[in-house]
Design a protein around this motif. Structure first.
Motif, PDB file in Angstrom:
ATOM      1  N   UNK A   1       0.826  -1.200   0.000  1.00 53.46           N
ATOM      2  CA  UNK A   1       0.000   0.000   0.000  1.00 53.46           C
ATOM      3  C   UNK A   1       0.869   1.262   0.000  1.00 53.46           C
ATOM      4  N   UNK A   2       0.312   2.342  -0.503  1.00 52.40           N
ATOM      5  CA  UNK A   2       0.921   3.659  -0.393  1.00 52.40           C
ATOM      6  C   UNK A   2       0.481   4.265   0.941  1.00 52.40           C
ATOM      7  N   UNK A   3       1.401   4.894   1.652  1.00 49.93           N
ATOM      8  CA  UNK A   3       1.084   5.513   2.939  1.00 49.93           C
ATOM      9  C   UNK A   3       1.217   7.027   2.833  1.00 49.93           C
ATOM     10  N   UNK A   4       0.172   7.741   3.247  1.00 50.59           N
ATOM     11  CA  UNK A   4       0.177   9.207   3.307  1.00 50.59           C
ATOM     12  C   UNK A   4       0.100   9.597   4.779  1.00 50.59           C
ATOM     13  N   UNK A   5       1.084  10.333   5.266  1.00 51.78           N
ATOM     14  CA  UNK A   5       1.142  10.698   6.679  1.00 51.78           C
ATOM     15  C   UNK A   5       0.375  11.981   6.969  1.00 51.78           C
ATOM     16  N   UNK A   6      -0.097  12.089   8.225  1.00 49.05           N
ATOM     17  CA  UNK A   6      -0.749  13.323   8.676  1.00 49.05           C
ATOM     18  C   UNK A   6      -0.468  13.505  10.163  1.00 49.05           C
ATOM     19  N   UNK A   7      -0.701  14.720  10.654  1.00 49.95           N
ATOM     20  CA  UNK A   7      -0.544  15.043  12.070  1.00 49.95           C
ATOM     21  C   UNK A   7      -1.900  14.895  12.741  1.00 49.95           C
ATOM     22  N   UNK A   8      -2.032  13.916  13.625  1.00 53.99           N
ATOM     23  CA  UNK A   8      -3.345  13.652  14.223  1.00 53.99           C
ATOM     24  C   UNK A   8      -3.822  14.795  15.128  1.00 53.99           C
ATOM     25  N   UNK A   9      -2.911  15.670  15.550  1.00 55.36           N
ATOM     26  CA  UNK A   9      -3.303  16.774  16.420  1.00 55.36           C
ATOM     27  C   UNK A   9      -3.836  17.979  15.650  1.00 55.36           C
ATOM     28  N   UNK A  10      -3.401  18.134  14.402  1.00 56.45           N
ATOM     29  CA  UNK A  10      -3.760  19.345  13.655  1.00 56.45           C
ATOM     30  C   UNK A  10      -4.509  19.079  12.355  1.00 56.45           C
ATOM     31  N   UNK A  11      -4.556  17.823  11.903  1.00 53.40           N
ATOM     32  CA  UNK A  11      -5.184  17.521  10.614  1.00 53.40           C
ATOM     33  C   UNK A  11      -6.265  16.462  10.773  1.00 53.40           C
ATOM     34  N   UNK A  12      -7.206  16.460   9.849  1.00 50.71           N
ATOM     35  CA  UNK A  12      -8.297  15.490   9.853  1.00 50.71           C
ATOM     36  C   UNK A  12      -8.014  14.373   8.858  1.00 50.71           C
ATOM     37  N   UNK A  13      -7.876  13.165   9.364  1.00 50.90           N
ATOM     38  CA  UNK A  13      -7.622  12.027   8.479  1.00 50.90           C
ATOM     39  C   UNK A  13      -8.806  11.772   7.557  1.00 50.90           C
ATOM     40  N   UNK A  14     -10.014  12.007   8.070  1.00 48.21           N
ATOM     41  CA  UNK A  14     -11.206  11.802   7.250  1.00 48.21           C
ATOM     42  C   UNK A  14     -11.226  12.740   6.049  1.00 48.21           C
ATOM     43  N   UNK A  15     -10.863  14.000   6.286  1.00 47.44           N
ATOM     44  CA  UNK A  15     -10.847  14.989   5.202  1.00 47.44           C
ATOM     45  C   UNK A  15      -9.783  14.649   4.167  1.00 47.44           C
ATOM     46  N   UNK A  16      -8.606  14.304   4.638  1.00 49.61           N
ATOM     47  CA  UNK A  16      -7.511  13.957   3.723  1.00 49.61           C
ATOM     48  C   UNK A  16      -7.887  12.751   2.870  1.00 49.61           C
ATOM     49  N   UNK A  17      -8.424  11.717   3.519  1.00 46.91           N
ATOM     50  CA  UNK A  17      -8.792  10.496   2.792  1.00 46.91           C
ATOM     51  C   UNK A  17      -9.907  10.766   1.791  1.00 46.91           C
ATOM     52  N   UNK A  18     -10.895  11.558   2.179  1.00 50.16           N
ATOM     53  CA  UNK A  18     -12.011  11.855   1.277  1.00 50.16           C
ATOM     54  C   UNK A  18     -11.531  12.605   0.036  1.00 50.16           C
ATOM     55  N   UNK A  19     -10.621  13.532   0.230  1.00 58.52           N
ATOM     56  CA  UNK A  19     -10.089  14.281  -0.912  1.00 58.52           C
ATOM     57  C   UNK A  19      -9.277  13.388  -1.839  1.00 58.52           C
ATOM     58  N   UNK A  20      -8.476  12.510  -1.270  1.00 58.02           N
ATOM     59  CA  UNK A  20      -7.693  11.588  -2.088  1.00 58.02           C
ATOM     60  C   UNK A  20      -8.605  10.657  -2.887  1.00 58.02           C
ATOM     61  N   UNK A  21      -9.635  10.133  -2.224  1.00 59.12           N
ATOM     62  CA  UNK A  21     -10.547   9.214  -2.900  1.00 59.12           C
ATOM     63  C   UNK A  21     -11.266   9.905  -4.051  1.00 59.12           C
ATOM     64  N   UNK A  22     -11.697  11.141  -3.806  1.00 61.47           N
ATOM     65  CA  UNK A  22     -12.398  11.882  -4.858  1.00 61.47           C
ATOM     66  C   UNK A  22     -11.478  12.177  -6.035  1.00 61.47           C
ATOM     67  N   UNK A  23     -10.267  12.584  -5.742  1.00 58.98           N
ATOM     68  CA  UNK A  23      -9.325  12.931  -6.805  1.00 58.98           C
ATOM     69  C   UNK A  23      -8.951  11.727  -7.663  1.00 58.98           C
ATOM     70  N   UNK A  24      -8.911  10.550  -7.046  1.00 60.54           N
ATOM     71  CA  UNK A  24      -8.476   9.350  -7.760  1.00 60.54           C
ATOM     72  C   UNK A  24      -9.637   8.491  -8.261  1.00 60.54           C
ATOM     73  N   UNK A  25     -10.843   8.841  -7.879  1.00 62.53           N
ATOM     74  CA  UNK A  25     -11.984   8.013  -8.253  1.00 62.53           C
ATOM     75  C   UNK A  25     -11.997   6.696  -7.509  1.00 62.53           C
ATOM     76  N   UNK A  26     -11.324   6.671  -6.347  1.00 57.90           N
ATOM     77  CA  UNK A  26     -11.211   5.441  -5.555  1.00 57.90           C
ATOM     78  C   UNK A  26     -12.377   5.313  -4.576  1.00 57.90           C
ATOM     79  N   UNK A  27     -12.545   4.124  -4.045  1.00 52.48           N
ATOM     80  CA  UNK A  27     -13.579   3.874  -3.040  1.00 52.48           C
ATOM     81  C   UNK A  27     -12.993   4.142  -1.657  1.00 52.48           C
ATOM     82  N   UNK A  28     -13.690   4.941  -0.865  1.00 54.41           N
ATOM     83  CA  UNK A  28     -13.262   5.227   0.503  1.00 54.41           C
ATOM     84  C   UNK A  28     -13.733   4.095   1.416  1.00 54.41           C
ATOM     85  N   UNK A  29     -12.814   3.551   2.207  1.00 55.69           N
ATOM     86  CA  UNK A  29     -13.130   2.426   3.097  1.00 55.69           C
ATOM     87  C   UNK A  29     -12.875   2.856   4.540  1.00 55.69           C
ATOM     88  N   UNK A  30     -13.910   3.355   5.226  1.00 54.50           N
ATOM     89  CA  UNK A  30     -13.734   3.762   6.629  1.00 54.50           C
ATOM     90  C   UNK A  30     -13.369   2.568   7.506  1.00 54.50           C
TER      91      UNK A  30
END
Length: 322
Positions: A116-145
């Motif tokens: 898998x590809x790993x994209x890092x984020x800061x759990x104190x200042x960033x939203x993982x849900x927002x980052x993942x949703x944007x990536x999924x939309x940009x790539x046409x991928x399915x988001x898997x919560x």
């Protein structure tokens, strides 16, 4: 009006059949505690070290074949990450995982090793849900919560179908109470569907026990600001989902919280008595039983949900120098 799909017991049974076709059932250990036979479901012995493989496999196999080339995006501190990566590799699908920068090294490396590809984020200042949703939309991928998904919940519940058959085969009868680690509640909700006659007790680290408080209040209560540090990286969910909460609330589930010291004691007990490596988040249900916060009773089923430990931290726990 869009009607959202709801997780069902029939879906759990379908998921159990799917999972059984690709991996063997995890073992059920039976140990005498206070004169009572207690069953322990060792999900820490899954191929990627945790129960998350179940939900990931059920979810990814539900994606239409012609959509699989776009891949999937998930967010996780490590176990869901590895479950999704494992399933995606088997299905030859691209997988991108949004992981906190402070995720355990073993879990990050395990995710990368599974392709898998790993994209890092800061759990104190960033939203993982927002980052993942944007990536999924940009790539046409399915988001898997990691838990807020009906297929994922059903997949996790397949552990209960297995455990019920194993308990019956061992002469233990049916599960009267299932004690389960809880982060977002996907595993707990799945087990509640799989084992409709069993009482359900969710267990969380102290200060992160938002599901317990939510079930007591009757509505969702978030963790809140500045929660205490915990070794249970897999259970650091700031807010449970309506999907998991609704399943557990309808079943009358209850919850308890355990301390860090009780969790470490449970890890040592699992190593000594079961010869199992169990990570902190995977040991909280056991900690609740050993500490007396959940009574030992016939038909007790305890989930050991994961075993992906940081070796240095785990060594300190075993040595008692943590």
């Amino acid at each position: 009006m869009t009607i959202l799909r709801q997780p069902t017991r029939a879906g759990v049974r379908d998921a159990a059949a799917k999972v059984a076709a690709v991996v063997p059932a995890t073992p059920l250990f039976v140990v005498d505690i206070q004169g009572v036979a207690v069953a322990f479901k060792a999900e820490c012995l899954q191929p990627m070290g945790a129960f998350k493989l179940r939900g990931a496999w059920h979810r990814l196999t539900a994606i239409e074949p012609d959509l699989r080339s776009k891949g999937v995006v998930a967010f996780s501190s490590g176990n869901h990450a590895q479950g999704v990566a494992w399933a995606a590799r088997r299905l030859q699908m691209p997988a991108t995982i949004v992981m906190p920068a402070d995720a355990p090294k073993a879990k990050r490396e395990g995710t990368l090793a599974l392709g898998a590809e790993v994209v890092s984020y800061d759990r104190k200042t960033e939203s993982r849900e927002t980052i993942a949703a944007r990536l999924a939309e940009a790539r046409g991928a399915v988001l898997v919560p990691s838990f807020d998904d009906p297929w994922v919940i059903e997949g996790q519940g397949s552990a209960g179908i297995e455990a019920a058959a194993q308990m019956a085969a061992a002469g233990l009868g049916s599960a009267a109470r299932v004690v389960v680690p809880c982060g977002g509640g996907g595993l707990a909700a799945g087990l509640a569907l799989a084992l409709p006659e069993a009482a359900v007790t969710v267990v969380e680290p102290a200060g992160w026990d938002d599901m317990r408080r939510s079930l007591e209040a009757g509505w969702i209560e978030p963790v809140g600001d500045s929660p205490p540090p915990t070794a249970c990286d897999a259970l650091q969910t700031m807010r449970v989902s309506g999907l998991t909460f609704d399943v557990l609330a309808r079943r009358g589930a209850t919850g308890v919280a355990v301390s860090e010291a009780e969790i470490r004691a449970a890890q040592r007990w699992a190593a000594e008595r079961l010869r199992l490596v169990v990570e902190p988040g995977g040991a909280v249900a056991l900690a609740a039983v050993l500490s007396g916060k959940v009574a030992v009773e016939p038909g007790l089923l305890v989930l050991l949900s994961g075993g992906n430990v940081d070796l240095a931290a785990y060594g300190a726990v075993l040595a008692g120098t943590d």
